[in-house]
Design an enzyme around this catalytic site. Structure first.
Site, PDB file in Angstrom:
ATOM      1  CG  HIS A 181      55.048  43.594  40.053  1.00 42.47           C
ATOM      2  ND1 HIS A 181      56.396  43.878  40.013  1.00 42.47           N
ATOM      3  CD2 HIS A 181      54.936  42.297  39.632  1.00 42.47           C
ATOM      4  CE1 HIS A 181      57.065  42.808  39.602  1.00 42.47           C
ATOM      5  NE2 HIS A 181      56.198  41.837  39.357  1.00 42.47           N
ATOM      6  CB  SER A 188      52.402  32.014  47.618  1.00 49.75           C
ATOM      7  OG  SER A 188      52.722  32.867  48.697  1.00 49.75           O
ATOM      8  CG  PHE A 189      48.043  35.908  44.781  1.00 50.27           C
ATOM      9  CD1 PHE A 189      48.327  35.939  43.426  1.00 50.27           C
ATOM     10  CD2 PHE A 189      46.955  35.167  45.208  1.00 50.27           C
ATOM     11  CE1 PHE A 189      47.531  35.259  42.510  1.00 50.27           C
ATOM     12  CE2 PHE A 189      46.157  34.478  44.311  1.00 50.27           C
ATOM     13  CZ  PHE A 189      46.449  34.518  42.960  1.00 50.27           C
ATOM     14  CG  HIS A 190      54.926  37.123  46.664  1.00 50.03           C
ATOM     15  ND1 HIS A 190      54.612  35.977  45.949  1.00 50.03           N
ATOM     16  CD2 HIS A 190      56.110  37.574  46.153  1.00 50.03           C
ATOM     17  CE1 HIS A 190      55.564  35.743  45.058  1.00 50.03           C
ATOM     18  NE2 HIS A 190      56.475  36.692  45.162  1.00 50.03           N
ATOM     19  CB  ILE A 191      54.270  43.131  47.242  1.00 52.99           C
ATOM     20  CG1 ILE A 191      52.774  43.318  47.075  1.00 52.99           C
ATOM     21  CG2 ILE A 191      55.029  44.299  46.607  1.00 52.99           C
ATOM     22  CD1 ILE A 191      52.234  44.528  47.825  1.00 52.99           C
TER      23      ILE A 191
END
Length: 276
Positions: free
Chosen positions: A131, A219-222
């Protein structure tokens, strides 16, 4: 028997009754002693003393369960050595908003390949649910949940966010704020501005409940892999090798759709989920 002796006996019985009554109502612990029980057992049968009150009633089951919750102690060995960021307290619900990602068979191969590269450094575990976090994990009181969910839904509807796509193409090493866990995550490099718009809405909702906002310049990440402890320096040492593998793998499987369709958000609070 003369009248004086009869009065003495009656007064003695009255005193015994009075003592028994006072002990029953004010000194339950003293009633449990053997000497007091013997005194009551010696009273005539026609004296209405409720002996069953001498024994303490068992605690109701819900009280026992409540005490178990209060006495709960976290055992990291039960969940891979992970340490709770929040104490387990009755009425506190860990809550966060996120974008779900299911992945596919190629994504699973990508994750396995990255894990193999990291084996000389440390064994990494695969994240259970892929997510993208859009809030920090915060604590909601149970009686706030309905109001918080309603606030989020209302603000999202008012801002009329449109569906959009995300794309990722590189890895980065992260740790949680407490430095108790390390993660490898795939960075989002397309759709960043739209995610920031969503985060701004969620921050407004959090502010109304006096809860912490999301990170500045996020820092958007999965997150795909994790381990216990701070292994950031060690994994950064092989990050170039990891990213070369990711780039080559995605180029080799270019016919695979690596985009993420964003058409809903999820708020998870405790064991409840709300879809927006």
């Amino acid at each position: 028997m003369n009248s004086n002796l009869a009065n003495i006996i009656n007064n003695s019985k009255s005193l015994q009754l009075l003592n028994a009554y006072e002990s029953e109502s004010d000194e339950d612990e003293k009633l449990s002693t053997s000497s007091t029980k013997r005194a009551l057992n010696d009273l005539p049968d026609d004296i209405p003393v409720k002996r069953n009150k001498l024994e303490k009633l068992p605690l109701p089951s819900f009280v026992i369960e409540t005490e178990k919750i209060r006495e709960y102690e976290d055992d990291p060995s039960l969940h891979g050595g992970r340490i709770r960021n929040f104490p387990h307290e009755r009425g506190n619900w860990a809550t966060y908003i996120y974008l779900p990602y299911k992945g596919n068979e190629y994504f699973s191969q990508l994750v396995d390949g990255v894990a193999d590269i990291c084996l000389p450094i440390t064994k990494l575990e695969i994240v259970n649910d892929f997510h993208i976090s859009l809030t920090k994990t915060v604590i909601l009181k149970y009686h706030w949940i309905e109001s918080f969910v309603s606030t989020v839904r209302t603000k999202l509807n008012a801002n009329c966010l449109k569906r959009f796509q995300l794309f990722f193409n590189s890895m980065e090493v992260y740790t949680n704020e407490e430095k108790t866990r390390t993660f490898l995550g795939l960075n989002i490099n397309s759709g960043y501005d739209q995610l920031c718009d969503a985060v701004q809405i969620f921050n407004e909702c959090l502010k109304e409940f006096k809860l912490n906002s999301f990170y500045e310049d996020p820092s958007f990440h999965i997150s795909i892999l994790w381990c216990v402890g701070d292994k950031k320096n060690e994994l950064n040492g092989i990050l170039h090798e990891i990213n070369n593998f990711v780039t080559n793998f995605m180029d080799k499987n270019s016919d695979t759709d690596w985009t993420i369709e964003v058409n809903h958000f999820i708020c998870k609070t405790g064991n409840k989920q709300f879809i927006f």
